[in-house]
Design an enzyme around this catalytic site. Sequence first.
Site, PDB file in Angstrom:
ATOM      1  N   ARG A 144     -68.585  13.118 -61.820  1.00  0.00           N
ATOM      2  CA  ARG A 144     -68.642  12.611 -63.206  1.00  0.00           C
ATOM      3  C   ARG A 144     -69.981  11.952 -63.529  1.00  0.00           C
ATOM      4  O   ARG A 144     -70.565  12.209 -64.576  1.00  0.00           O
ATOM      5  CB  ARG A 144     -67.440  11.752 -63.576  1.00  0.00           C
ATOM      6  CG  ARG A 144     -67.224  10.503 -62.833  1.00  0.00           C
ATOM      7  CD  ARG A 144     -65.792  10.330 -62.455  1.00  0.00           C
ATOM      8  NE  ARG A 144     -65.425  11.273 -61.421  1.00  0.00           N
ATOM      9  CZ  ARG A 144     -64.446  12.158 -61.538  1.00  0.00           C
ATOM     10  NH1 ARG A 144     -63.763  12.255 -62.636  1.00  0.00           N
ATOM     11  NH2 ARG A 144     -64.170  12.967 -60.528  1.00  0.00           N
ATOM     12  N   THR A 145     -70.468  11.103 -62.632  1.00  0.00           N
ATOM     13  CA  THR A 145     -71.751  10.452 -62.929  1.00  0.00           C
ATOM     14  C   THR A 145     -72.866  11.496 -62.918  1.00  0.00           C
ATOM     15  O   THR A 145     -73.767  11.479 -63.750  1.00  0.00           O
ATOM     16  CB  THR A 145     -72.044   9.327 -61.921  1.00  0.00           C
ATOM     17  OG1 THR A 145     -70.932   8.429 -61.928  1.00  0.00           O
ATOM     18  CG2 THR A 145     -73.302   8.565 -62.271  1.00  0.00           C
ATOM     19  N   LYS A 165     -85.276  18.475 -40.519  1.00  0.00           N
ATOM     20  CA  LYS A 165     -86.424  18.666 -39.608  1.00  0.00           C
ATOM     21  C   LYS A 165     -86.984  17.317 -39.167  1.00  0.00           C
ATOM     22  O   LYS A 165     -88.060  17.248 -38.591  1.00  0.00           O
ATOM     23  CB  LYS A 165     -87.522  19.459 -40.322  1.00  0.00           C
ATOM     24  CG  LYS A 165     -87.136  20.865 -40.723  1.00  0.00           C
ATOM     25  CD  LYS A 165     -88.361  21.559 -41.321  1.00  0.00           C
ATOM     26  CE  LYS A 165     -87.996  22.856 -42.003  1.00  0.00           C
ATOM     27  NZ  LYS A 165     -89.074  23.288 -42.907  1.00  0.00           N
ATOM     28  N   ARG A 179     -78.296   8.740 -56.544  1.00  0.00           N
ATOM     29  CA  ARG A 179     -77.083   8.129 -55.983  1.00  0.00           C
ATOM     30  C   ARG A 179     -77.195   8.203 -54.474  1.00  0.00           C
ATOM     31  O   ARG A 179     -77.443   9.276 -53.912  1.00  0.00           O
ATOM     32  CB  ARG A 179     -75.834   8.862 -56.453  1.00  0.00           C
ATOM     33  CG  ARG A 179     -74.613   8.416 -55.698  1.00  0.00           C
ATOM     34  CD  ARG A 179     -73.342   8.884 -56.322  1.00  0.00           C
ATOM     35  NE  ARG A 179     -73.050   8.135 -57.529  1.00  0.00           N
ATOM     36  CZ  ARG A 179     -71.819   7.976 -58.008  1.00  0.00           C
ATOM     37  NH1 ARG A 179     -70.788   8.510 -57.395  1.00  0.00           N
ATOM     38  NH2 ARG A 179     -71.619   7.299 -59.117  1.00  0.00           N
ATOM     39  N   HIS A 222     -74.096  -0.450 -59.515  1.00  0.00           N
ATOM     40  CA  HIS A 222     -73.930   0.744 -60.355  1.00  0.00           C
ATOM     41  C   HIS A 222     -74.326   0.341 -61.782  1.00  0.00           C
ATOM     42  O   HIS A 222     -73.482   0.250 -62.675  1.00  0.00           O
ATOM     43  CB  HIS A 222     -72.481   1.225 -60.278  1.00  0.00           C
ATOM     44  CG  HIS A 222     -72.284   2.657 -60.662  1.00  0.00           C
ATOM     45  ND1 HIS A 222     -73.228   3.380 -61.372  1.00  0.00           N
ATOM     46  CD2 HIS A 222     -71.250   3.506 -60.442  1.00  0.00           C
ATOM     47  CE1 HIS A 222     -72.759   4.599 -61.564  1.00  0.00           C
ATOM     48  NE2 HIS A 222     -71.565   4.708 -61.007  1.00  0.00           N
TER      49      HIS A 222
HETATM   50  C1  NCD Z   1     -67.368   5.003 -59.323  1.00  0.00           C
HETATM   51  C2  NCD Z   1     -68.434   4.961 -58.243  1.00  0.00           C
HETATM   52  O1  NCD Z   1     -68.937   5.990 -57.804  1.00  0.00           O
HETATM   53  O2  NCD Z   1     -68.745   3.842 -57.853  1.00  0.00           O
HETATM   54  N1  NCD Z   1     -67.312   6.213 -59.998  1.00  0.00           N
HETATM   55  C3  NCD Z   1     -68.208   6.469 -61.007  1.00  0.00           C
HETATM   56  O3  NCD Z   1     -69.385   6.343 -60.865  1.00  0.00           O
HETATM   57  N2  NCD Z   1     -67.683   6.824 -62.196  1.00  0.00           N
HETATM   58  C4  NCD Z   1     -66.056   4.539 -58.891  1.00  0.00           C
HETATM   59  C5  NCD Z   1     -65.360   5.209 -57.751  1.00  0.00           C
HETATM   60  O4  NCD Z   1     -65.882   6.074 -57.061  1.00  0.00           O
HETATM   61  O5  NCD Z   1     -64.201   4.834 -57.537  1.00  0.00           O
END
Ligand code: NCD
Length: 361
Positions: free
Chosen positions: A89-90, A118, A139, A172
């Site tokens: 989703r992100t 490598k 991420r 986040h």
């Molecule tokens: C969250 C995350 O990755 O921290 N999800 C997100 O970014 N929408 C929450 C989760 O993974 O539970």
Amino acid sequence: MYRDNPLKKISWRGFQKLTPKEKGPYFLRDRRPYHVLTAQQFDRSMLERICDLTTKIRMIGKTKGGIHFLQDLLSEKRAMLYFVQPSTRTFLSFYAACQMVGIEPAEVRDTTTSSEVKGESPEDTVRTFSSYFDMIIMRHPVGGFAERIAWLLSNSNRPVPVLNAGSGKDQHPTQALLDIYTLQRSFENRGGIEGKKIAFVGDLARGRTVRSLATVLLLYPGVKQYFVGPKELQIGEDIVGVLEKAGTEFEICEDFEPVIPEIDAIYMTRIQDEWDTSHESRLMDTSRYHFTARHLKMLKADAVILHPLPRRKEIAVEVDSDPRAVYWRQVRNGMWVRAALMLTVFDRDGEIDRYHEDLVS
Ligand code: NCD
């Protein structure tokens, strides 16, 4: 384009000694957001600005002409989405936001296909990739890694902005922005976020979205925060310390049901068992932290239910059709908020104001 570069003026060691709040000014350039790495870097005026831009983008995006205008704004830019921790989703939210403002996105999602196998260091990998792009959206499972990359690139010949799309169990920041935007929209006819009672429920120890939002909420006077979860998964001492220092009202509770009638917003979260070292949370019965259709009757008529998603069983599917469930709207808000953020980072937000002005005049 930018004149100053504060992250170039401090050693990595010196930078690491700073508190999250003290780090904030180093992520700016010409006093505008450049790197977006922590929730603590935002002040109230930055949040107001992002929310205002987001609303304007939503409005502009309603017509074909507006969509084309948006797509032209950053069409000379390319972004790399470096997502080496599971995410759909992100990832897609950032991807769609890039497309909305014309940025060409590319992706790295699996380091087993890169030269890291490598023996290349992750720092070198990201630095190499950054040579091809104008922005990195990242991420990563390691807390602080995005900050390290931002520092490294700021000290290279070709600095590019770094956006943190979730790091470790800690931060986040863009989720906090979209959560704030969702809360603001939900309370716009009720005096805004100020003075509201907001409960976080579930895994508060390892849920980075909770940690980020709890800190940002300190910018809204009179908000009372509740942290509801099993003792073992309660909010970290560091966040408790920050809340105490800010003198904000908060409660830490184990019982969920008594809190439900009290609150204006409820932020449900998933048990983050991927961080378990020996199945500790998998063996726990966390069902008393589930929100079911029965709980809807206990909730205030104008309260809202949020969730960063993905959900498991913590919100029953029957709750989805209740008008107080705003988590699907929250997802869409995320895409617009991220588009607003990217326009801000590249200093193109003024064009949104001008287009919007013409639209409403
Ligand atoms: C969250 C995350 O990755 O921290 N999800 C997100 O970014 N929408 C929450 C989760 O993974 O539970």
